[in-house]
Write an enzyme that holds these catalytic residues in place. Structure first.
Site, PDB file in Angstrom:
ATOM      1  CB  ILE A 430      17.604  -1.652   0.604  1.00 10.04           C
ATOM      2  CG1 ILE A 430      18.008  -0.331   1.284  1.00 10.04           C
ATOM      3  CG2 ILE A 430      17.386  -2.710   1.665  1.00 10.04           C
ATOM      4  CD1 ILE A 430      19.387  -0.345   1.914  1.00 10.04           C
ATOM      5  CB  SER A 432      12.960  -5.109  -3.824  1.00 14.67           C
ATOM      6  OG  SER A 432      12.628  -4.089  -2.904  1.00 14.67           O
ATOM      7  NE  ARG A 514       4.946  -5.018   2.187  1.00 10.35           N
ATOM      8  CZ  ARG A 514       5.260  -6.014   1.390  1.00 10.35           C
ATOM      9  NH1 ARG A 514       4.502  -6.290   0.358  1.00 10.35           N
ATOM     10  NH2 ARG A 514       6.333  -6.740   1.607  1.00 10.35           N
ATOM     11  CB  CYS A 515      -1.551  -7.361   2.760  1.00 14.54           C
ATOM     12  SG  CYS A 515      -2.898  -6.201   3.074  1.00 14.54           S
ATOM     13  CG  ASP A 598      17.661  -7.545   3.649  1.00 11.28           C
ATOM     14  OD1 ASP A 598      18.720  -6.904   3.689  1.00 11.28           O
ATOM     15  OD2 ASP A 598      16.923  -7.570   2.645  1.00 11.28           O
ATOM     16  CG  HIS A 640      18.008  -3.066   5.194  1.00 16.09           C
ATOM     17  ND1 HIS A 640      18.280  -1.720   5.253  1.00 16.09           N
ATOM     18  CD2 HIS A 640      16.650  -3.174   5.118  1.00 16.09           C
ATOM     19  CE1 HIS A 640      17.139  -1.041   5.206  1.00 16.09           C
ATOM     20  NE2 HIS A 640      16.140  -1.896   5.129  1.00 16.09           N
ATOM     21  CD  GLU A 664      13.275   4.352   9.523  1.00 14.93           C
ATOM     22  OE1 GLU A 664      12.950   5.551   9.552  1.00 14.93           O
ATOM     23  OE2 GLU A 664      13.286   3.620  10.517  1.00 14.93           O
ATOM     24  CG  HIS A 693       7.833   2.436   3.302  1.00 11.21           C
ATOM     25  ND1 HIS A 693       9.084   2.292   3.851  1.00 11.21           N
ATOM     26  CD2 HIS A 693       7.387   1.181   3.042  1.00 11.21           C
ATOM     27  CE1 HIS A 693       9.361   0.993   3.940  1.00 11.21           C
ATOM     28  NE2 HIS A 693       8.360   0.311   3.462  1.00 11.21           N
ATOM     29  CB  CYS A 725      13.140   0.097   2.898  1.00 10.15           C
ATOM     30  SG  CYS A 725      12.694  -1.562   3.428  1.00 10.15           S
TER      31      CYS A 725
END
Length: 753
Positions: A430, A432, A514-515, A598, A640, A664, A693, A725
């Site tokens: 996807i 990264s 996750r922030c 995206d 995406h 997803e 994740h 992802c």
């Protein structure tokens, strides 16, 4: 009686993301559970003190969570999927197992689904329901936290997610049935909790029912009456609604035996005189007048003039529109912002002060302080940092042809097939690759001037070469450069466009640990210079396989930023689209043949009521097409999306006219694709085949089972194979093993096909 103030929830992560770092250390075995619990207790104590110190009359308790507030209720009800029920124990590790698929001292398994919390960028773990399900009061931190806060002497207001909203947000597993039938089984547990609160002499309990903003089926409306009759006679209930108007459900709300109701006056405008006359005089109103989802200072003078006439008729509370979960904690930490800009903003602590200032002004009938305070907003509207005539003129001069590709997809498909000659079931990722601590430190050192550009470029080049080599070795068909130069998919683009500013410490929770640090759009948006060309072009020079140019779409940048409030969202979105249209054009000119845009937030931005959908979808689809349509037919546009209910808007997703969409689906084991029995998606599609994740590595057999399901719904001539992802949250070892199994499963299917 005096006007009281309260908030609907406080950010839980800590000013310096203490909760995030403690969670991750615990998951990695670096600290004990005792250490983790200590951090949670320390944060709660600090946040209660901050509310009290800044003038909040009712301190919020129950807004703390180790992952999300919906999962808190699942734990309270003992609603734990069988695969997560291990050692006959329900505890904190169980919670992490449900959310992540792995936890200390637990056998890994696949996690529960995760999706967006209404129309926000916050996520929650989706409850799973089965027919004849049994619920039992189980692990519940609320009562402990109530005792904890009472021991400190605070006047508190516990918070519970309501039973109807909880059921609505869940998903049926196995045999199909209407989950509302489970209401009778969960109400005794709510009754038990309310009774325990009554024993503790709690005067008010906030019960959140935000689904009242939706168009509800009759059976759900009637169930509200039944449920709240069952919950009556324990303690005073403040029924809390937010994220939209509830005027279409007022008749139902009026029938409920509740003592108070909260209205979000930011998301929806009401005639307050008509509203208070509609309800019994015994009902306590709470008016959400401070924006809980944006960071601009409030026009307190305006609200004083609106509320003062009401005070002559009814006593009421004031509060924010919704929980402060969606905004940063403390503006005073932002010492790098220019003073004139900083004055425009207000974070959670400052919004507590605003509530105190407004309630005091109403009670004293004195406007001097709030009149002066509200001049902050006026200064933004006349600032030379806001309006750029060139940007506004360019938007006005757009033509219909600017929103369309030259030819339809069928023609483009043939051209692209001849150009790329991909195998059956082409594979890609996807975008990264793992964001290691070294890469994060490298970017920070470069930003703060500790290293020069030559050293920085050398290290980024080395990372990209590594990522390209890994993908080529594994046999991926369409490669990515891994994005080592990017901090966040929205923040990175905002940093390279005018109209945005950034905070130093404005962190907001997205899910679990996750922030994100959302940019702030203060003025007209335009591109300073090319953003992604350098590293995309370098990456393509390393391989004969196509490299995807990676961009974030206009609607996602819009939804994941704090927006200026003086112009419409649709205008901001199209400004961003025009700026990035130039980037798409430059990528194509530089030799990039595939460009991914995206748009994970497209569904997130959808209004809660269906009558408002068409208008939103019209300008959001136009924004995407404005950005993507200036390329040749041979250039392949990907998009995406992740973690949302796509079925609601599949026609609009089709209207985006992207050549390939990746989505997803793995956490739901491809359940989402049931929709494709009825809807023939015209373009290529890649349903994600493993959940990035979770640190669990998907087996070849598991991925094969998902590919097999996908083939039942989608033609193999249109099907792509990819993860759910990007891989930035995973390690290199996890990523390589996951991609390796994905490629092998794909090869196995190619042989069969």
């Amino acid at each position: 009686m005096k006007v009281k103030n309260h908030i609907l929830g406080f950010p839980r992560i800590g000013l310096n993301r203490e909760l995030k770092f403690a969670q991750e250390k615990y998951w990695n075995g670096e600290i004990t559970k005792k250490d983790l619990l200590f951090v949670g207790k320390m944060l709660r104590k600090r946040h209660w003190k901050q509310q009290y110190k800044n003038g909040i009359d009712y301190i919020s308790v129950g807004d703390f969570s180790w992952y999300d507030q919906v999962l808190n209720i699942s734990m309270m009800l003992g609603n734990i999927p069988k695969r997560h029920t291990q050692k006959n124990i329900i505890d904190l590790n169980t919670l992490f197992l449900v959310a992540r698929g792995c936890a200390p001292f637990r056998k890994p398994t696949f996690a529960s689904e995760m999706t967006k919390w209404f129309n926000t960028n916050y996520h929650y773990i989706v409850p799973e329901f089965t027919k004849n399900q049994i619920f039992k009061y189980s692990w519940n931190q609320l009562l402990d936290e109530v005792d904890e806060s009472l021991s400190l002497g605070y006047n508190i207001k516990p918070i519970l997610l309501g039973p109807l909203t909880y059921l609505w947000l869940g998903k049926v597993k196995g045999e199909n049935f209407n989950r509302i039938t489970l209401l009778k089984r969960i109400l005794p547990i709510y009754q038990y909790v309310l009774n325990e609160l009554k024993k503790r002499n709690i005067n008010w309990v906030q019960i959140d029912e935000p689904i009242l903003s939706f168009d509800l089926p009759e059976i759900w409306k009637n169930s509200f009456v039944y449920a709240y009759n069952e919950l009556n006679n324990y303690t005073n209930i403040m029924l809390t609604t937010y994220f939209g108007k509830v005027d279409h459900n007022l008749e139902i709300i009026k029938k409920l035996p509740i003592q108070g109701i909260h209205f979000d006056l930011i998301s929806g405008k009401y005639n307050l005189s008509n509203l208070i006359n509609f309800f019994s005089k015994d009902i306590l109103f709470s008016f959400g007048v401070i924006n809980g989802r944006n960071i601009w200072s409030s026009d307190l003078f305006k609200w004083f003039n609106i509320l003062k006439p009401i005070l002559k008729k009814r006593y009421f509370w004031i509060g924010p529109s919704c929980s402060f979960l969606h905004i940063p904690i403390d503006l005073s930490e932002e010492n790098l912002l220019e003073n004139d800009i900083k004055n425009w903003f207000s974070f959670a602590i400052q919004k507590c002060k605003e509530l105190k200032l407004l309630s005091d002004s109403l009670n004293k009938n004195n406007v001097k302080k709030i009149e002066k305070y509200s001049k902050k907003i006026i200064s933004h509207n006349i600032s030379d940092k806001v309006h750029k005539i060139d940007v506004e003129n360019r938007l006005k001069n757009l033509k219909k042809k600017d929103f369309k590709r030259k030819n339809i997809y069928k023609i483009r498909k043939k051209i692209q097939k001849n150009k790329f000659n991909f195998p059956l079931l082409p594979t890609t990722t996807i975008g990264s690759f793992p964001q290691t601590n070294k890469i994060r430190k490298l970017r920070l050192d470069y930003k703060t001037g500790k290293i020069n550009s030559k050293y920085y470029n050398k290290k980024i080049s080395k990372y990209i070469k590594k990522v390209i080599k890994i993908q080529e070795k594994l046999g991926v068909d369409v490669l990515v450069h891994g994005e080592p130069e990017r901090n966040d998919m929205v923040e990175y683009f905002g940093e390279n466009m005018n109209g945005f500013i950034f905070t130093k410490n404005g962190w907001v929770q997205s899910y679990g640990s996750r922030c994100v640090k959302p940019p702030i759009i203060i003025g007209d948006v335009y591109r300073k210079k090319p953003i992604t060309i350098k590293w995309s072009k370098f990456s393509q020079s390393l391989t004969k396989k196509p490299i995807k140019g990676m961009l974030t779409g206009p609607v996602t940048i819009l939804c994941w930023s704090f927006l200026r409030e003086d112009i419409k969202k649709s205008i901001i979105s199209k400004q961003i689209a025009l700026a990035l249209r130039d980037e798409v054009s430059d990528l194509e000119k530089s030799g990039i043949k595939i460009i991914q845009i995206d748009e994970p937030a497209l569904r997130e931005g959808l209004p809660l009521r269906k009558k408002n959908w068409d208008k939103y979808l019209s300008w959001s689809v136009d924004s995407f097409r404005l950005m993507s349509s200036g390329v040749k037919d041979s250039t392949q546009i990907h998009t995406h999306m992740c973690y949302c209910e796509f079925n609601d808007i599949m026609k609009s997703i089709s209207d985006l006219d992207a050549d390939v969409i990746t989505i997803e689906t793995s956490r739901s084991e491809m359940d989402l694709l049931e929709y494709f029995k009825e809807f023939n998606y015209p373009n290529d599609i890649g349903p994600g085949v493993y959940d990035i994740h979770s640190p669990n590595i998907p087996t070849i057999q598991f991925i094969e089972s998902l590919i097999k399901k996908a083939i039942n719904y989608i033609s193999v001539k249109k099907l792509w194979i990819n993860p759910d992802c990007g891989l930035k949250t995973r390690t290199f070892e996890e990523s390589i093993l996951g991609i390796k199994n994905m490629i092998q499963a794909t090869k196995n299917f190619r042989k069969i096909l």
